[in-house]
Motif scaffolding. Sequence first.
Motif, PDB file in Angstrom:
ATOM      1  N   MET A  62      42.856  42.207  50.064  1.00 35.59           N
ATOM      2  CA  MET A  62      43.822  41.928  48.998  1.00 35.59           C
ATOM      3  C   MET A  62      43.130  41.777  47.650  1.00 35.59           C
ATOM      4  O   MET A  62      43.585  42.314  46.627  1.00 35.59           O
ATOM      5  CB  MET A  62      44.612  40.663  49.342  1.00 35.59           C
ATOM      6  N   ARG A  63      42.015  41.054  47.630  1.00 35.88           N
ATOM      7  CA  ARG A  63      41.338  40.837  46.355  1.00 35.88           C
ATOM      8  C   ARG A  63      40.710  42.119  45.835  1.00 35.88           C
ATOM      9  O   ARG A  63      40.741  42.390  44.629  1.00 35.88           O
ATOM     10  CB  ARG A  63      40.282  39.735  46.487  1.00 35.88           C
ATOM     11  N   GLU A  66      43.320  44.177  44.266  1.00 40.03           N
ATOM     12  CA  GLU A  66      43.739  43.654  42.965  1.00 40.03           C
ATOM     13  C   GLU A  66      42.773  44.040  41.857  1.00 40.03           C
ATOM     14  O   GLU A  66      43.171  44.205  40.698  1.00 40.03           O
ATOM     15  CB  GLU A  66      43.832  42.131  43.028  1.00 40.03           C
ATOM     16  N   THR A  67      41.480  44.169  42.192  1.00 36.08           N
ATOM     17  CA  THR A  67      40.460  44.470  41.180  1.00 36.08           C
ATOM     18  C   THR A  67      39.608  45.638  41.666  1.00 36.08           C
ATOM     19  O   THR A  67      38.433  45.464  42.003  1.00 36.08           O
ATOM     20  CB  THR A  67      39.578  43.235  40.915  1.00 36.08           C
ATOM     21  N   HIS A  70      36.037  46.214  40.319  1.00 41.52           N
ATOM     22  CA  HIS A  70      35.210  45.022  40.315  1.00 41.52           C
ATOM     23  C   HIS A  70      33.722  45.341  40.456  1.00 41.52           C
ATOM     24  O   HIS A  70      33.328  46.163  41.282  1.00 41.52           O
ATOM     25  CB  HIS A  70      35.641  44.103  41.462  1.00 41.52           C
ATOM     26  N   ASP A 132      38.751  31.001  38.976  1.00 42.30           N
ATOM     27  CA  ASP A 132      39.982  31.762  38.741  1.00 42.30           C
ATOM     28  C   ASP A 132      40.612  31.429  37.398  1.00 42.30           C
ATOM     29  O   ASP A 132      41.359  32.242  36.835  1.00 42.30           O
ATOM     30  CB  ASP A 132      40.993  31.500  39.860  1.00 42.30           C
ATOM     31  N   GLN A 135      39.830  34.061  34.761  1.00 45.36           N
ATOM     32  CA  GLN A 135      40.602  35.286  34.860  1.00 45.36           C
ATOM     33  C   GLN A 135      42.019  35.093  34.317  1.00 45.36           C
ATOM     34  O   GLN A 135      42.541  35.944  33.581  1.00 45.36           O
ATOM     35  CB  GLN A 135      40.673  35.731  36.319  1.00 45.36           C
ATOM     36  N   ASN A 329      45.028  34.121  50.291  1.00 48.05           N
ATOM     37  CA  ASN A 329      43.709  34.681  50.032  1.00 48.05           C
ATOM     38  C   ASN A 329      42.839  33.613  49.397  1.00 48.05           C
ATOM     39  O   ASN A 329      42.943  33.335  48.209  1.00 48.05           O
ATOM     40  CB  ASN A 329      43.841  35.887  49.082  1.00 48.05           C
TER      41      ASN A 329
END
Length: 331
Positions: A62-63, A66-67, A70, A132, A135, A329
């Motif tokens: 999932m992370r 999302e990025t 990265h 977090d 971000q 997550n």
Amino acid sequence: MLDKVAYEPWQDPDDFIREVTDLIWVDRNIGFIEENYEPDSIVHGSLGTVVGRDGVVEGSLMRIAETPQHVGQAEDVIWEARGEDAFLSSHLVFSSDPVSIGAAPHELRYRTIANCLYRRGRMVEEWVARDDLAQVLQLGQDPDEVARSRTFQGYVGSFLEPAPEDVLSVGDSGPRPDDFRSECEMVLEFIETVWNRRDLSRLRDFMVRDLFLHTIGDRTVLRPDGYQRELLRMLSPFPDAQFEVRDVQTNHAERYAGLRVAVTWKMTGTYSGMNHFGPLTGKPIDLLGISQFLIRDGRIEKEVRVYDEIGLRSQINSTRGDGEVPFTNIY
């Protein structure tokens, strides 16, 4: 003496951690987690504890989704042996994620510290702290709204047990070598004196004048006076807060500027002070954090302190019954 079985096929634990992290997070070999983690591995993060490798795979996917652009760069790896076949690493990662905000490109900057206990090359238990808040602020989001979209799952296992009595002998990760005892004792005395007893006047006994503190929100605080103000800001919502040291590891390496001491800590307190996170609840919280201290000539020259304020807000919300969208997550 640490046996090669602890970090093969790489040359040492430092190389192991950097290469494994790149495989999963930069090369996006999510399937490698199946080889890298024990099936019953345990991960403690800001939203609670995940038990089992499947939860790690799901959260990582999932992370990464999302990025997708990265890039995480190892800023420090503080590793220490745990017997002949295991090691505990404290991996400080500086991330730079390209994103578009409006019509202009931006870079999200934030730090993560992952403390990983590996035995015979397999992950057994992990403690993860991520900034977090950095971000969220850089994306122009409302921290309260983001916190309400996440659900605090709660902690289980070792993180809820009493803190080790002599953390320099045995931490949450198990028995540790007696390396750099005087520097470790100095750091523990500093935490007890300044953080727990609130004797901020003693800061200069432990820290150099030209101190750097890198902390959440991608912020850098300078000198002992700035450190005092930042500690007061952190404590003011939780006036009864106490810090438990859960684990310690040390490492001396010139590539990382010398001797560093990593401390895994838990702050326990009651949200009964300043209402920085919405209406006061009078309810207790447990905050997972990790600090890495650079020591030179017996004094603290730099601290990198990482914890998740968004996760903390979610935990406070859980005591009010807030939280709308389940979000598990923690990785």
